[in-house]
Enzyme design. Structure first.
Site, PDB file in Angstrom:
ATOM      1  N   GLU A 132      -1.654 -10.270  -5.882  1.00  0.00           N
ATOM      2  CA  GLU A 132      -1.674 -11.062  -7.113  1.00  0.00           C
ATOM      3  C   GLU A 132      -0.959 -10.324  -8.240  1.00  0.00           C
ATOM      4  O   GLU A 132      -0.160 -10.893  -8.986  1.00  0.00           O
ATOM      5  CB  GLU A 132      -3.114 -11.343  -7.559  1.00  0.00           C
ATOM      6  CG  GLU A 132      -3.963 -12.103  -6.552  1.00  0.00           C
ATOM      7  CD  GLU A 132      -4.705 -11.201  -5.578  1.00  0.00           C
ATOM      8  OE1 GLU A 132      -4.128 -10.199  -5.113  1.00  0.00           O
ATOM      9  OE2 GLU A 132      -5.871 -11.506  -5.283  1.00  0.00           O
ATOM     10  N   ALA A 191       0.862   5.768   1.028  1.00  0.00           N
ATOM     11  CA  ALA A 191       0.222   6.919   1.663  1.00  0.00           C
ATOM     12  C   ALA A 191      -0.702   7.630   0.671  1.00  0.00           C
ATOM     13  O   ALA A 191      -1.705   8.233   1.067  1.00  0.00           O
ATOM     14  CB  ALA A 191       1.277   7.881   2.190  1.00  0.00           C
ATOM     15  N   GLU A 230       0.840  -1.208   0.000  1.00  0.00           N
ATOM     16  CA  GLU A 230       0.000   0.000   0.000  1.00  0.00           C
ATOM     17  C   GLU A 230       0.873   1.254   0.000  1.00  0.00           C
ATOM     18  O   GLU A 230       2.112   1.184   0.046  1.00  0.00           O
ATOM     19  CB  GLU A 230      -0.954  -0.059   1.198  1.00  0.00           C
ATOM     20  CG  GLU A 230      -1.861  -1.281   1.096  1.00  0.00           C
ATOM     21  CD  GLU A 230      -2.922  -1.356   2.180  1.00  0.00           C
ATOM     22  OE1 GLU A 230      -2.844  -0.623   3.183  1.00  0.00           O
ATOM     23  OE2 GLU A 230      -3.854  -2.176   2.013  1.00  0.00           O
ATOM     24  N   CYS A 258      -9.637  -9.293  -6.743  1.00  0.00           N
ATOM     25  CA  CYS A 258     -10.417  -8.152  -7.243  1.00  0.00           C
ATOM     26  C   CYS A 258     -10.503  -8.217  -8.770  1.00  0.00           C
ATOM     27  O   CYS A 258      -9.781  -8.991  -9.426  1.00  0.00           O
ATOM     28  CB  CYS A 258      -9.782  -6.832  -6.794  1.00  0.00           C
ATOM     29  SG  CYS A 258      -8.343  -6.341  -7.759  1.00  0.00           S
ATOM     30  N   TYR A 283      -3.232   6.585  -1.241  1.00  0.00           N
ATOM     31  CA  TYR A 283      -3.953   5.301  -1.154  1.00  0.00           C
ATOM     32  C   TYR A 283      -4.172   4.575  -2.483  1.00  0.00           C
ATOM     33  O   TYR A 283      -4.051   3.375  -2.575  1.00  0.00           O
ATOM     34  CB  TYR A 283      -5.334   5.504  -0.510  1.00  0.00           C
ATOM     35  CG  TYR A 283      -5.312   5.969   0.927  1.00  0.00           C
ATOM     36  CD1 TYR A 283      -4.149   5.970   1.695  1.00  0.00           C
ATOM     37  CD2 TYR A 283      -6.492   6.406   1.524  1.00  0.00           C
ATOM     38  CE1 TYR A 283      -4.152   6.400   3.010  1.00  0.00           C
ATOM     39  CE2 TYR A 283      -6.503   6.829   2.844  1.00  0.00           C
ATOM     40  CZ  TYR A 283      -5.326   6.833   3.583  1.00  0.00           C
ATOM     41  OH  TYR A 283      -5.343   7.248   4.876  1.00  0.00           O
ATOM     42  N   CYS A 318      -2.115  -4.835  -5.355  1.00  0.00           N
ATOM     43  CA  CYS A 318      -2.564  -6.113  -4.793  1.00  0.00           C
ATOM     44  C   CYS A 318      -1.450  -7.164  -4.855  1.00  0.00           C
ATOM     45  O   CYS A 318      -0.553  -7.089  -5.712  1.00  0.00           O
ATOM     46  CB  CYS A 318      -3.753  -6.651  -5.583  1.00  0.00           C
ATOM     47  SG  CYS A 318      -5.257  -5.701  -5.429  1.00  0.00           S
TER      48      CYS A 318
HETATM   49  N1  THU Z   1      -5.991  -6.976  -1.851  1.00  0.00           N
HETATM   50  C1  THU Z   1      -5.133  -7.832  -2.475  1.00  0.00           C
HETATM   51  O1  THU Z   1      -3.913  -7.667  -2.420  1.00  0.00           O
HETATM   52  N2  THU Z   1      -5.679  -8.867  -3.153  1.00  0.00           N
HETATM   53  C2  THU Z   1      -7.002  -9.195  -3.169  1.00  0.00           C
HETATM   54  O2  THU Z   1      -7.363 -10.214  -3.718  1.00  0.00           O
HETATM   55  C3  THU Z   1      -7.970  -8.309  -2.509  1.00  0.00           C
HETATM   56  C4  THU Z   1      -7.431  -7.079  -1.910  1.00  0.00           C
HETATM   57  C5  THU Z   1      -5.411  -5.891  -1.060  1.00  0.00           C
HETATM   58  C6  THU Z   1      -5.516  -4.521  -1.621  1.00  0.00           C
HETATM   59  C7  THU Z   1      -5.385  -3.670  -0.374  1.00  0.00           C
HETATM   60  O3  THU Z   1      -4.004  -3.529  -0.067  1.00  0.00           O
HETATM   61  C8  THU Z   1      -6.017  -4.525   0.712  1.00  0.00           C
HETATM   62  O4  THU Z   1      -6.039  -5.842   0.204  1.00  0.00           O
HETATM   63  C9  THU Z   1      -7.422  -4.104   1.075  1.00  0.00           C
HETATM   64  O5  THU Z   1      -8.213  -3.980  -0.044  1.00  0.00           O
END
Ligand code: THU
Length: 152
Positions: free
Chosen positions: A72, A63, A61, A104, A65, A70
């Protein structure tokens, strides 16, 4: 030629239980590295290549946002940058005890780039999993093949 190496679809693999377990464990290990100080939602992913190499990723992540990445997508970008463009499977882990972590929409599309017929293991921390294919997660998806379809 790039196009030939691209998108080799290996089809749903009949991975052994041992391999699935190993891949899930690797995704759980990757989750430990999650940098998620804003959501506090840890995610890990582990990709399996046709030559049985494992490439992992975690969510990172920021700052600012909306720049967060993700797990994956991170794993796929790492793999591609290391020369892998074909995948047998990906396992995804989170800390949700009652729900399987589900990728997602953006990550589904990122997976689809590298074929629609490979395995995605949605898991829980206890190691239980639901196996799906990219095609099941993203039916009627758009992929690189469409860019070569006849156009007006
Ligand atoms: N996130 C992932 O890394 N993979 C997923 O399959 C769902 C969500 C992360 C994105 C963000 O850093 C946190 O989970 C909350 O959404």
């Amino acid at each position: 030629m790039d196009q030939v190496k691209f998108n080799m679809d290996h089809g749903p693999q009949h991975l052994s239980e041992e391999t699935v377990k190993m891949l899930i464990q690797r995704s759980q290990g990757a989750k430990e590295q999650a940098y998620c100080r804003y959501s506090n939602f840890r995610v890990g992913a582990a990709l399996l290549t046709p030559d049985n190499r494992v490439i992992t990723g975690c969510n990172v992540e920021n700052a600012c946002y909306n720049l967060g990445v993700c797990a994956e997508r991170n794993a796929i970008a790492k793999a591609v940058s290391e020369g892998h463009r074909s995948f047998k499977a990906i396992a995804i882990s989170s800390d949700m005890s009652k729900e399987f972590i589900s990728p997602c929409g953006g990550c589904r599309q990122f997976m689809r780039e590298f074929g629609s017929n490979w395995d995605v293991f949605l898991t829980k921390p206890d190691g239980s999993y639901q196996r799906m294919t990219v095609d099941q997660l993203l039916p009627f998806g758009f992929g690189p093949e469409q860019l070569h379809e006849e156009r007006v």
